[in-house]
Design an enzyme around this catalytic site. Structure first.
Site, PDB file in Angstrom:
ATOM      1  N   ARG A  35      -4.355   0.995   2.431  1.00  0.00           N
ATOM      2  CA  ARG A  35      -4.914   0.332   3.601  1.00  0.00           C
ATOM      3  C   ARG A  35      -5.947   1.207   4.308  1.00  0.00           C
ATOM      4  O   ARG A  35      -6.990   0.721   4.755  1.00  0.00           O
ATOM      5  CB  ARG A  35      -3.789  -0.004   4.566  1.00  0.00           C
ATOM      6  CG  ARG A  35      -4.143  -1.162   5.448  1.00  0.00           C
ATOM      7  CD  ARG A  35      -3.169  -1.262   6.566  1.00  0.00           C
ATOM      8  NE  ARG A  35      -3.801  -0.711   7.743  1.00  0.00           N
ATOM      9  CZ  ARG A  35      -3.369  -0.911   8.960  1.00  0.00           C
ATOM     10  NH1 ARG A  35      -2.284  -1.600   9.161  1.00  0.00           N
ATOM     11  NH2 ARG A  35      -3.996  -0.405   9.977  1.00  0.00           N
ATOM     12  N   TYR A 149       0.400 -20.182  15.747  1.00  0.00           N
ATOM     13  CA  TYR A 149      -0.635 -19.137  15.839  1.00  0.00           C
ATOM     14  C   TYR A 149      -2.018 -19.745  16.064  1.00  0.00           C
ATOM     15  O   TYR A 149      -2.833 -19.201  16.801  1.00  0.00           O
ATOM     16  CB  TYR A 149      -0.660 -18.289  14.553  1.00  0.00           C
ATOM     17  CG  TYR A 149       0.499 -17.323  14.461  1.00  0.00           C
ATOM     18  CD1 TYR A 149       0.471 -16.109  15.128  1.00  0.00           C
ATOM     19  CD2 TYR A 149       1.629 -17.621  13.701  1.00  0.00           C
ATOM     20  CE1 TYR A 149       1.529 -15.220  15.056  1.00  0.00           C
ATOM     21  CE2 TYR A 149       2.701 -16.745  13.619  1.00  0.00           C
ATOM     22  CZ  TYR A 149       2.643 -15.547  14.294  1.00  0.00           C
ATOM     23  OH  TYR A 149       3.690 -14.669  14.229  1.00  0.00           O
TER      24      TYR A 149
HETATM   25  O1  CP3 Z   1       5.562  -7.918   1.071  1.00  0.00           O
HETATM   26  C1  CP3 Z   1       5.118  -8.893   1.699  1.00  0.00           C
HETATM   27  O2  CP3 Z   1       5.856  -9.752   2.190  1.00  0.00           O
HETATM   28  C2  CP3 Z   1       3.629  -8.965   1.809  1.00  0.00           C
HETATM   29  C3  CP3 Z   1       2.963 -10.210   2.162  1.00  0.00           C
HETATM   30  C4  CP3 Z   1       3.136 -10.737   3.579  1.00  0.00           C
HETATM   31  C5  CP3 Z   1       2.512 -10.216   4.754  1.00  0.00           C
HETATM   32  N1  CP3 Z   1       2.733 -11.092   5.776  1.00  0.00           N
HETATM   33  C6  CP3 Z   1       1.712  -8.985   4.854  1.00  0.00           C
HETATM   34  C7  CP3 Z   1       1.445  -8.402   6.189  1.00  0.00           C
HETATM   35  C8  CP3 Z   1       3.821 -11.892   3.944  1.00  0.00           C
HETATM   36  C9  CP3 Z   1       4.713 -12.773   3.092  1.00  0.00           C
HETATM   37  C10 CP3 Z   1       3.526 -12.115   5.324  1.00  0.00           C
HETATM   38  C11 CP3 Z   1       4.019 -13.286   6.060  1.00  0.00           C
HETATM   39  C12 CP3 Z   1       3.723 -13.417   7.486  1.00  0.00           C
HETATM   40  N2  CP3 Z   1       2.597 -13.058   8.167  1.00  0.00           N
HETATM   41  C13 CP3 Z   1       4.582 -14.078   8.401  1.00  0.00           C
HETATM   42  C14 CP3 Z   1       5.906 -14.743   8.050  1.00  0.00           C
HETATM   43  C15 CP3 Z   1       7.001 -13.778   7.852  1.00  0.00           C
HETATM   44  C16 CP3 Z   1       7.493 -13.112   9.119  1.00  0.00           C
HETATM   45  O3  CP3 Z   1       7.339 -11.885   9.182  1.00  0.00           O
HETATM   46  O4  CP3 Z   1       8.033 -13.800   9.980  1.00  0.00           O
HETATM   47  C17 CP3 Z   1       3.965 -14.041   9.658  1.00  0.00           C
HETATM   48  C18 CP3 Z   1       4.532 -14.601  10.947  1.00  0.00           C
HETATM   49  C19 CP3 Z   1       2.711 -13.391   9.492  1.00  0.00           C
HETATM   50  C20 CP3 Z   1       1.666 -13.184  10.540  1.00  0.00           C
HETATM   51  C21 CP3 Z   1       1.411 -11.756  10.784  1.00  0.00           C
HETATM   52  N3  CP3 Z   1       0.865 -10.888   9.864  1.00  0.00           N
HETATM   53  C22 CP3 Z   1       1.649 -11.034  11.975  1.00  0.00           C
HETATM   54  C23 CP3 Z   1       2.255 -11.621  13.248  1.00  0.00           C
HETATM   55  C24 CP3 Z   1       1.242  -9.737  11.746  1.00  0.00           C
HETATM   56  C25 CP3 Z   1       1.197  -8.633  12.742  1.00  0.00           C
HETATM   57  C26 CP3 Z   1       2.533  -8.121  13.062  1.00  0.00           C
HETATM   58  C27 CP3 Z   1       2.911  -7.066  12.073  1.00  0.00           C
HETATM   59  O5  CP3 Z   1       4.017  -7.141  11.506  1.00  0.00           O
HETATM   60  O6  CP3 Z   1       2.095  -6.156  11.900  1.00  0.00           O
HETATM   61  C28 CP3 Z   1       0.794  -9.639  10.394  1.00  0.00           C
HETATM   62  C29 CP3 Z   1       0.297  -8.441   9.714  1.00  0.00           C
HETATM   63  C30 CP3 Z   1       0.804  -8.142   8.326  1.00  0.00           C
HETATM   64  N4  CP3 Z   1       1.064  -9.046   7.337  1.00  0.00           N
HETATM   65  C31 CP3 Z   1       1.031  -6.847   7.803  1.00  0.00           C
HETATM   66  C32 CP3 Z   1       1.424  -6.997   6.474  1.00  0.00           C
HETATM   67  C33 CP3 Z   1       1.725  -5.905   5.482  1.00  0.00           C
HETATM   68  C34 CP3 Z   1       0.796  -5.553   8.561  1.00  0.00           C
HETATM   69  C35 CP3 Z   1      -0.673  -5.353   8.553  1.00  0.00           C
HETATM   70  C36 CP3 Z   1      -1.079  -3.932   8.566  1.00  0.00           C
HETATM   71  O7  CP3 Z   1      -1.068  -3.293   7.493  1.00  0.00           O
HETATM   72  O8  CP3 Z   1      -1.451  -3.494   9.649  1.00  0.00           O
END
Ligand code: CP3
Length: 352
Positions: A35, A149
């Site tokens: 990343r 969202y």
């Molecule tokens: O291993 C995996 O599951 C990777 C794929 C994946 C991600 N997000 C990567 C991610 C999946 C299946 C998701 C689903 C997702 N994204 C959901 C549903 C599951 C849950 O957690 O309830 C939701 C609500 C999101 C929306 C989302 N994405 C938010 C609210 C955020 C920020 C909050 C946080 O946890 O950082 C993300 C970012 C995100 N999605 C990251 C990852 C690896 C972190 C990003 C980073 O590297 O900064």
């Protein structure tokens, strides 16, 4: 057949298949390195070589039974034309779609592949590079959570803006849900054509819906997506995750047509099994329901704290589900402060 697919088809395995929600991510130093090199989370999502690499990282390190595509549920709103960015330490920011006027400015579903093409390419690459026994899971957000969202433009504690629209203008809100539903059918269909062997619908905020709204906006759109996918991909199982559904879980399991339901950590497993697992009664007793496989539901906090509580709780879940189709997982995503050594400890506990 791969263990994950056997469990999804209703088989009770002696050792349940295991994978973890958010298994690729910030708790892994090798993810943080990719990343940092890419510059941003979205850049990783839209660069097939990098998304493939971070999807494979937890498979190499831990040997899970399934890999989940590295992407995000918010790529679909972005592909529909909504501005999206991730703010460091704060989470997602979208340009809010708060009414039917803003809804009318979004793109039609048949244009989303212009943005989502790289995601399908990632799936295709993974279906070539994954070890033979590891199943590939595609995913999307369920319409309600994606809508929450899209309307608020960010994470909210109670999905207030979307719930307000839902009650004030039910017809307009239903149009938004329909658009996301159509986009999701298209998006998951393409993932399946590219090589996804199962797909999961994340309804992370299902728990904020009152029962009647749960039926309309958490059950009905998922039922439509499952039915539409089955027309062309009858054999591909769908996992539903209506997080926080509580007493509505059995209705979700029975009404949507999903092959499996993912349980959050608050759900008592004995009750889940009694109400949702395939019935043990003989097939001609007239009492049996087809039932679903159950996935879950270890508290993700145990991946931070470890210790005897982790081993005992994990073994307790395996014992509670023995004899029923079960996929071991957490009740929600693994958090950035989780310790990778605890994942290894968990696998030892589950696999014995
Ligand atoms: O291993 C995996 O599951 C990777 C794929 C994946 C991600 N997000 C990567 C991610 C999946 C299946 C998701 C689903 C997702 N994204 C959901 C549903 C599951 C849950 O957690 O309830 C939701 C609500 C999101 C929306 C989302 N994405 C938010 C609210 C955020 C920020 C909050 C946080 O946890 O950082 C993300 C970012 C995100 N999605 C990251 C990852 C690896 C972190 C990003 C980073 O590297 O900064």
């Amino acid at each position: 057949m791969k263990n994950l697919l056997r469990a999804l088809s209703g088989e009770a395995l002696d050792v349940p298949p295991v994978w973890l929600m958010r298994q690729a991510g910030r708790y892994l130093p090798e993810y943080r390195a990719v990343r940092a090199r890419a510059g941003s989370f979205l850049e990783v999502c839209y660069t097939p070589e990098l998304a493939e690499e971070v999807t494979l990282q937890p498979i190499r390190r831990f040997g899970f039974d399934a890999a989940i595509l590295f992407a995000d549920i918010l790529l679909v709103p972005q592909a529909l034309g909504q501005g999206l960015r991730f703010v460091e330490g704060e989470g997602p920011r979208l340009d809010p779609v708060g009414d039917v006027v803003a809804l009318g400015r979004l793109k039609p579903v048949d244009e989303i592949d212009e943005v989502l093409g790289p995601v399908y390419e990632t799936v295709a690459r993974l279906s070539r590079s994954l070890p033979g026994e590891v199943a590939l899971i595609g995913f999307a957000g369920a319409p309600w959570t994606v809508a929450s969202y899209m309307v608020a433009g960010r994470s909210t504690p109670d999905q207030g803006p979307a719930r307000a629209w839902m009650y004030r203008d039910p017809k307009g809100f239903a149009r938004l849900i329909d658009l996301i539903t159509q986009a999701t059918v298209h998006y998951l269909g393409r993932q399946i054509e590219a090589g996804a062997e199962a797909v999961k619908l994340f309804d992370s905020w299902a728990g904020s819906l009152a029962p009647e709204m749960f039926t309309r906006f958490a059950i009905e759109p998922v039922r439509q997506i499952v039915a539409a996918l089955k027309v062309r991909h009858r054999h591909v199982p769908v996992i539903g995750f209506p997080r926080g559904a509580g007493a509505m879980y059995p209705q979700f399991a029975a009404a949507t047509g999903v092959a499996a339901v993912a349980l959050d950590s608050a759900v008592p497993l004995g009750w889940a099994r009694d109400t949702m697992s395939p019935s043990d009664s003989p097939p001609d007793s007239g009492l049996e329901s087809p039932g679903v496989a159950l996935q879950g539901n270890l508290d993700p906090m145990l991946m931070v704290t470890g210790g005897a509580a982790l081993t005992e709780t994990a073994k307790g879940i395996v014992a509670a589900m023995r004899g029923a189709p079960h996929i071991f997982n957490l009740g929600h995503g693994i958090t950035p402060d989780a310790n990778p050594a605890h994942v290894e400890q968990l696998l030892r506990a589950v696999r014995g």
